[in-house]
Write an enzyme that holds these catalytic residues in place. Structure first.
Site, PDB file in Angstrom:
ATOM      1  CD  GLU A 124      37.989  40.105  36.239  1.00  0.00           C
ATOM      2  OE1 GLU A 124      36.949  39.458  36.218  1.00  0.00           O
ATOM      3  OE2 GLU A 124      38.559  40.424  37.288  1.00  0.00           O
ATOM      4  CG  ASN A 148      34.309  51.390  35.718  1.00  0.00           C
ATOM      5  OD1 ASN A 148      34.808  50.260  35.773  1.00  0.00           O
ATOM      6  ND2 ASN A 148      33.832  51.898  34.598  1.00  0.00           N
ATOM      7  CD  GLU A 149      31.926  53.660  41.081  1.00  0.00           C
ATOM      8  OE1 GLU A 149      32.046  52.423  40.951  1.00  0.00           O
ATOM      9  OE2 GLU A 149      31.131  54.333  40.399  1.00  0.00           O
ATOM     10  CD  GLN A 170      36.796  35.816  37.708  1.00  0.00           C
ATOM     11  OE1 GLN A 170      37.986  35.895  37.992  1.00  0.00           O
ATOM     12  NE2 GLN A 170      36.187  36.758  37.013  1.00  0.00           N
ATOM     13  N   GLY A 171      36.062  32.377  41.582  1.00  0.00           N
ATOM     14  CA  GLY A 171      35.487  32.599  42.898  1.00  0.00           C
ATOM     15  C   GLY A 171      36.251  33.665  43.655  1.00  0.00           C
ATOM     16  CB  SER A 208      32.456  38.561  44.862  1.00  0.00           C
ATOM     17  OG  SER A 208      32.981  39.589  44.079  1.00  0.00           O
TER      18      SER A 208
END
Lengths: 392, 339
Positions: free
Chosen positions: A244, A375-376, A124-125, A127
């Site tokens: 995800e 998680n932030e 997967q692309g 970021s």
């Protein structure tokens, strides 16, 4: 309320268990290395030939039409016998649900069977160097090419897991630079052997070449590689990211199996009789990790009950992602504490306990609170979309 | 597999929640702190009328003959409204204990009264130093080793103990066996006491879920309203993350509590582990939620003029009743590691 499985589901479990126990390979090297990846692909092909690679898909695409409950059962059995990591996961668990939802019939027929059989291997692309948590900040562009009937891509993706070993990438590309941030993006599927694609492997924290950077220089993709509508990629991508975060990527089976192995490790360390004070002091931590895995299983049973009755998890999938990723870290940390001075030995060391699997698992677990949306970011989502706190 | 409540169970729960919303607002909890007796008999009578008090009493004795799966969601609502009365003791613990373990004469003597609301029962198992609500109880069920007794309240000598939760009424008690009726003895009594303890722990866990949910709701409302630097403090990421952590804790404690209800109702082989997991998670969750709620309320939450402290203190009290998180975690560790 009924927390039992039907006789048919139990028969499915028995069939899966019997096949997996007879066929699961032991001691495969990490699938995030070139050598290990090839061996994992062999295993995926074997799974496919026996009809176990994508149990919940319709038969016409290579599955066996299993229910969500049966899928959970399969996952429990898979990880109970120590099944290898699924190097096909980005395709079968993340892209496939999006193709089922947004793909054309041609796209389904073209991509799903080859994904199920591990003939196509997907990464997967999302970021980019300047767009991580702020995914909508991506800059890679796809420019319209009416003459050839498609799009010309320029830009760069990064942190692409197993990008150096796969042959397809899916991701978001900016198709209308004038549009507002969350508009003007399109979801494209790109063959990595296309002219103008350069892939460079990047060594991860655990020493494997599990990451890659993918560079696009005037890469042409035809219109039939657009998934969903042009400039509607954000909505399409969000469908993938909720897969995800949620249960499709991280079923409880793997954590329950890991928690059972942690209990087993505690017993072996206790029986060995060394450092009894340390082993004794970790009883509560072992119990807590085991209970958290069990809590995740129970929460999943409640979520799946909702799903089969038409209630989607929505933004609560962010709670799921925080919980399993932090549980995974805690579980592996507890195991390393049980190992004491042997904790630092890795898989290539003769003295490593369980083949160094716990340090490897710890290093892998540390990525959990970072990937799939840190998680932030997930905590922001929980606060704003579950609890309704003001965005600004 | 169907891990959800039925529509009927949810309707019953919602009716009780609506009743508490009307009859047990925060002013009622404040009254309970300040009143000597602190118990509103009319609420108990109305709950009996609705079938809540007799929920676990067999139909033969005038009750509803229902189980923990029906009861625990209702106790979550009692927790949400911080209702001060011995529902756990009477409904979750004593009624099923008498129905399962008492000789016919004792069951017939007490169970119909529990069902119609005229008998309030409380309980003391070995290891529990204090008794709840002895001042309004008609019946004490008490364990002495491998014997369980029923003691009419007039034969119990009680001394108040003062809880941090001013709506609770705790007592040290003394009684003589000459005044007590033997319910059951030997291994059967130990099994009955174990089951009673598990029921009390799971029922308390259910209350803690409601308390936690209410503390989150109060805090969400407060931080959305309270402004500093010209904006609601709930827009600050530090505050958001406190509340997200609180919601996370409750979200994964809740299914554990429902699983314990199912385990108790179906006499699961692993019921002791299921109950301990529920109480451990619910106690831990309530303690975290209470801290986050106080921290994000700031100074106003640190007063007794604001209502938050009723929920904080009930949470602290219930988190350590019927086994605290550490006790239940040790029990799970024993079951997992010493088998």
């Amino acid at each position: 309320m009924d927390l039992t499985f039907t006789p048919a589901e139990e028969a499915f479990r028995a069939e899966a268990r019997e096949w997996l126990e007879a066929n699961v390979p032991v001691g495969l090297p990490s699938g995030d290395t070139a050598e290990g990846f090839a061996l994992h692909v062999e295993w995926e092909k074997k799974l496919f030939e026996a009809g176990w690679s994508v149990v919940s898909w319709p038969e016409e695409f290579g599955g066996r039409g299993a229910s969500l409950w049966e899928w959970l059962i399969f996952e429990e059995e898979y990880y109970r016998v120590g099944g290898p990591q699924r190097v096909t996961q980005n395709g079968i668990f993340l892209l496939a649900p999006t193709i089922f939802e947004y793909g054309t019939d041609e796209q389904k027929a073209r991509f799903l069977p080859r994904m199920a059989s591990a003939d196509d291997l997907w990464c997967q692309g999302w970021s980019e160097p300047d767009a991580g948590s702020d995914l909508a900040g991506i800059k890679s562009r796809a420019t319209r090419d009416d003459e050839r009937g498609g799009w010309v891509i320029n830009g760069q993706k990064t942190w692409t897991t197993r990008g150096a070993f796969c042959n397809w990438v899916f991701g978001l590309f900016r198709t209308d630079p004038e549009a507002a941030r969350h508009s003007g993006m399109t979801y494209l599927m790109v063959p990595l052997d296309a002219s103008g694609v350069t892939v460079r492997g990047v060594e991860r924290l655990d020493g494997d070449e599990g990451f890659a950077e993918v560079f696009f220089d005037d890469v042409f993709v035809a219109d039939d590689l657009v998934l969903g509508g042009v400039n509607e990629g954000w909505g399409v991508a969000m469908a993938t990211t909720s897969s995800e975060r949620g249960l499709t990527l991280r079923s409880p089976g793997r954590f329950c199996a890991a928690a059972d192995r942690l209990v087993d490790l505690w017993k072996r360390q206790a029986a060995a009789g060394e450092h009894p004070e340390r082993i004794d002091s970790l009883r509560s931590d072992v119990a807590q990790s085991w209970m958290e895995a069990e809590a995740y299983r129970l929460a999943t049973l409640a979520d799946v009950t909702g799903l089969v009755n038409g209630v989607s998890q929505g933004a609560r999938s962010s709670l799921t992602k925080i919980f399993w990723s932090e549980l995974d870290v805690k579980l592996n940390e507890t195991a390393l504490r049980l190992l004491g001075p042997a904790a630092e030995l890795i898989e290539t060391s003769a003295g490593a306990v369980d083949g160094g699997a716990w340090m490897k698992g710890f290093e892998f677990a540390l990525s959990g609170p970072i990937y799939a949306g840190t998680n932030e970011i997930q905590r922001n989502v929980v606060a704003e979309r579950v609890l309704g706190l003001p965005r600004k | 597999m169907n891990f959800a409540f039925t529509d009927d169970q949810l309707l019953f729960r919602d009716a009780v929640a609506e009743f508490f919303a009307n009859e047990c607002p925060p002013e009622k909890v404040r009254w309970s702190w300040n009143d000597e007796v602190g118990r509103d008999a009319s609420i108990w009578a109305a709950l009996a009328e609705m079938g809540v008090i007799g929920l676990t009493v067999p139909e033969a004795f005038g009750g509803m003959g229902m189980n923990e799966i029906d009861l625990l969601p209702i106790l979550t609502e009692a927790g949400r409204y911080a209702y001060p009365a011995p529902l756990v003791e009477t409904v979750a613990v004593v009624a099923p204990l008498l129905a399962e373990s008492a000789p016919a004469a004792i069951a017939e003597k007490w169970l119909p009264g529990i069902a119609d609301g005229s008998v309030i029962a409380t309980v003391q198992l070995d290891g529990q130093p204090f008794v709840n609500d002895m001042h309004i109880a008609n019946l004490l069920i008490a364990q002495r080793g491998d014997q369980l007794f029923a003691i009419p309240a007039e034969h119990v000598r009680s001394t108040p103990q003062i809880s941090v939760d001013g709506a609770r009424r705790l007592f040290s008690v003394e009684w003589d066996e000459a005044d007590a009726e033997l319910i059951v003895s030997g291994d059967a009594a130990l099994r009955a006491a174990d089951r009673a303890f598990d029921r009390g722990a799971a029922a308390t866990a259910a209350q803690l879920i409601g308390l936690s949910e209410q503390m989150i709701a109060m805090t969400v409302a407060y931080v959305s309203d309270r402004k500093q630097f010209g904006v609601p403090i709930g827009s600050f990421q530090a505050v958001k993350h406190h509340l997200a952590d609180a919601e996370l804790k409750v979200s994964f404690a809740r299914p554990a509590v429902w699983a314990a209800a199912y385990g108790l109702a179906n006499s699961s082989a692993d019921v002791d582990r299921e109950v301990s997991m529920a109480k451990c998670f619910a106690s831990d969750a309530a303690e975290v939620v209470a801290r986050k709620a106080l921290q994000t309320h700031g100074a106003i939450g640190y007063t007794t003029e604001h209502d938050l402290h009723f929920w904080l203190k009930r949470s602290w009290a219930l988190a350590s009743s019927w086994g605290d998180a550490a006790w239940h975690r040790r029990r799970v560790a024993h079951l997992l590691l010493d088998a």
